[in-house]
Design an enzyme around this catalytic site. Structure first.
Site, mmCIF file in Angstrom:
data_model
loop_
_atom_site.group_PDB
_atom_site.id
_atom_site.type_symbol
_atom_site.label_atom_id
_atom_site.label_comp_id
_atom_site.label_asym_id
_atom_site.label_seq_id
_atom_site.Cartn_x
_atom_site.Cartn_y
_atom_site.Cartn_z
ATOM 1 N N ARG A 41 60.912 65.499 -83.478
ATOM 2 C CA ARG A 41 60.351 64.514 -84.177
ATOM 3 C C ARG A 41 59.923 63.423 -83.451
ATOM 4 O O ARG A 41 59.690 62.180 -83.576
ATOM 5 C CB ARG A 41 61.295 64.010 -85.409
ATOM 6 N N ARG A 45 57.479 58.689 -87.100
ATOM 7 C CA ARG A 45 57.937 57.654 -87.551
ATOM 8 C C ARG A 45 58.459 56.503 -86.742
ATOM 9 O O ARG A 45 58.443 55.180 -86.880
ATOM 10 C CB ARG A 45 59.024 57.991 -88.663
ATOM 11 N N ARG A 54 48.636 55.927 -89.631
ATOM 12 C CA ARG A 54 48.897 56.391 -90.911
ATOM 13 C C ARG A 54 48.897 55.581 -92.144
ATOM 14 O O ARG A 54 48.742 56.017 -93.326
ATOM 15 C CB ARG A 54 50.229 56.985 -90.916
ATOM 16 N N ASP A 90 54.179 69.672 -90.838
ATOM 17 C CA ASP A 90 55.519 69.626 -91.615
ATOM 18 C C ASP A 90 55.818 71.114 -92.300
ATOM 19 O O ASP A 90 54.954 71.841 -92.211
ATOM 20 C CB ASP A 90 55.529 68.848 -92.612
ATOM 21 N N TYR A 165 64.189 74.503 -100.230
ATOM 22 C CA TYR A 165 63.341 73.611 -100.941
ATOM 23 C C TYR A 165 62.917 73.876 -102.266
ATOM 24 O O TYR A 165 62.816 73.362 -103.270
ATOM 25 C CB TYR A 165 62.332 72.905 -99.990
#
Ligand code: CP3
Length: 354
Positions: A41, A45, A54, A90, A165
């Site tokens: 990651r 973020r 973004r 993702d 998921y």
């Protein structure tokens, strides 16, 4: 320490890199002069330049735009000079490309509008074709031109984590509906995982054909399973995915809370086993055996420790990592959103200084 040669394959397009890049050498069980380091990651973020790029663009839109994929993947490479870049995407992107109604909800994660819990839902999952994800091959090709000598890691979600998921409808603590399907309808379960293995393999093949130098299979939630259940319900499907890339590119296999699964996660066809922060790397090396490299495993929360405590933890990971034939330094899971990017740069420096 004897050098164990791991036949992890060389990147078809960049054979020079395979021989020289510390990351690719460590994946093959070699010991380059400096230990390679990257962060799960790392793109995203924690970087202010990512947040401004973004702004106003939904996550899944940014994953379908080769120029954005390229820029977001490059941001941490410019900032930290890690030994590898990870393709920005993702794990749900191939599922969305197949037409499944999946939304990424801020602070929650992927949410599936119509969870898959019966035969009709499973039967509706079709195969992924390269044409479904043109932006992936384009993104990889653009990135390879930008990256120069830094290897690019492609990735995908493993069949079990994707199934979780799809069956739960979103993130889950106990994976109860997933396990219920697994135990109650094993035939349907294996049909679901078989289809997901095909989708995952196709998604990774697009990346490998476009030239990624290594792949990582994220089975983030596999640690929810006992070893016996993992072997019975999951291992054959992950083995099929990883087996498809044997001898092509190094294959990294990672999950969280997988201390009891480390051996089998290697056996299913990994060249490098990713270790979370709970199991020290010397212990992990004994569990995984001498024919696979390790990746990990600084506690992602260690970035909040004072520098002397952090540095001692980094050196401890490096020392224990010498028990494995090859070691790729990483965190024991993804970078936490609150992380100060300056601390990540510091970690790269300390790892490279040895
Ligand atoms: O958080 C960001 O950096 C912004 C972009 C973003 C990603 N995924 C990038 C990503 C966002 C908003 C998501 C949504 C998402 N998908 C979440 C919620 C994330 C959050 O904290 O809000 C989750 C849990 C998923 C599902 C997912 N994606 C899993 C389980 C994994 C495997 C890694 C893991 O964390 O266990 C991913 C992979 C992923 N998502 C990557 C990226 C860039 C690739 C891996 C990497 O960069 O190391």
């Amino acid at each position: 320490m004897s050098v164990v040669h791991i036949d992890a394959g060389v990147g078809a397009r960049r054979p020079d890199l395979a021989a020289t890049a510390p990351f690719l050498r460590a994946c093959r069980g070699e010991r380059p002069a400096t230990t390679p380091v990257w962060f799960m990651r790392q793109a995203g973020r924690v970087l202010p330049e990512y947040r401004s790029l973004r702004a106003g663009i939904p996550m899944l839109d940014s994953c379908r735009d080769p120029a954005l994929i390229t820029e977001i993947t490059m941001q941490p490479v410019r900032r930290f000079r890690p030994d590898a870049a990870i393709f920005f995407s993702d794990i749900v992107v191939p599922l969305v490309a197949l037409g499944l109604d999946i939304d990424i909800v801020a602070g929650v994660g992927p949410v599936v509008a119509e969870p898959i819990r019966d035969a009709a839902g499973v039967a509706a999952l079709r195969e992924l074709e390269p044409n479904d994800v043109p932006y992936i091959a384009d993104g990889v090709r653009t990135l390879l031109r930008e990256l120069g000598g830094t290897p690019l890691i492609g990735f995908a979600g493993a069949p079990f984590t994707l199934a979780s998921y799809l069956v739960e409808g979103g993130p889950s603590r106990n994976h109860l509906r997933t396990k219920e399907l697994m135990y109650r309808e094993p035939k349907l379960w294996h049909d679901l995982l078989d289809r997901l293995a095909g989708i995952t393999t196709a998604f990774l093949q697009v990346q490998v054909d476009a030239g990624v130098d290594a792949i990582q299979l994220f089975d983030s939630w596999a640690g929810a399973l006992s070893e016996a259940d993992y072997r019975r319900y999951v291992a054959p499907h992950s083995a099929r995915v990883l087996g498809a890339f044997a001898g092509q590119v190094p294959r990294i296999h990672f999950g969280v809370n997988t201390g009891e699964l480390l051996a089998v996660m290697g056996e299913v066809g990994a060249d490098v086993v990713g270790v979370d922060w709970r199991v020290p790397l010397d212990v992990a090396a004994r569990r995984v055996g001498p024919h696979r490299a390790l990746q990990g495993n600084l506690d992602p929360a260690a970035v909040f420790a004072p520098h002397d405590v952090l540095d001692a933890k980094i050196r401890d990971v490096l020392a224990r990592g010498t028990a494995a034939p090859g070691h790729v330094f990483n965190l024991g899971h993804g970078v936490l959103p609150e992380t100060d990017p300056g601390v990540l740069a510091h970690i790269v420096d300390v790892v490279h200084a040895g």
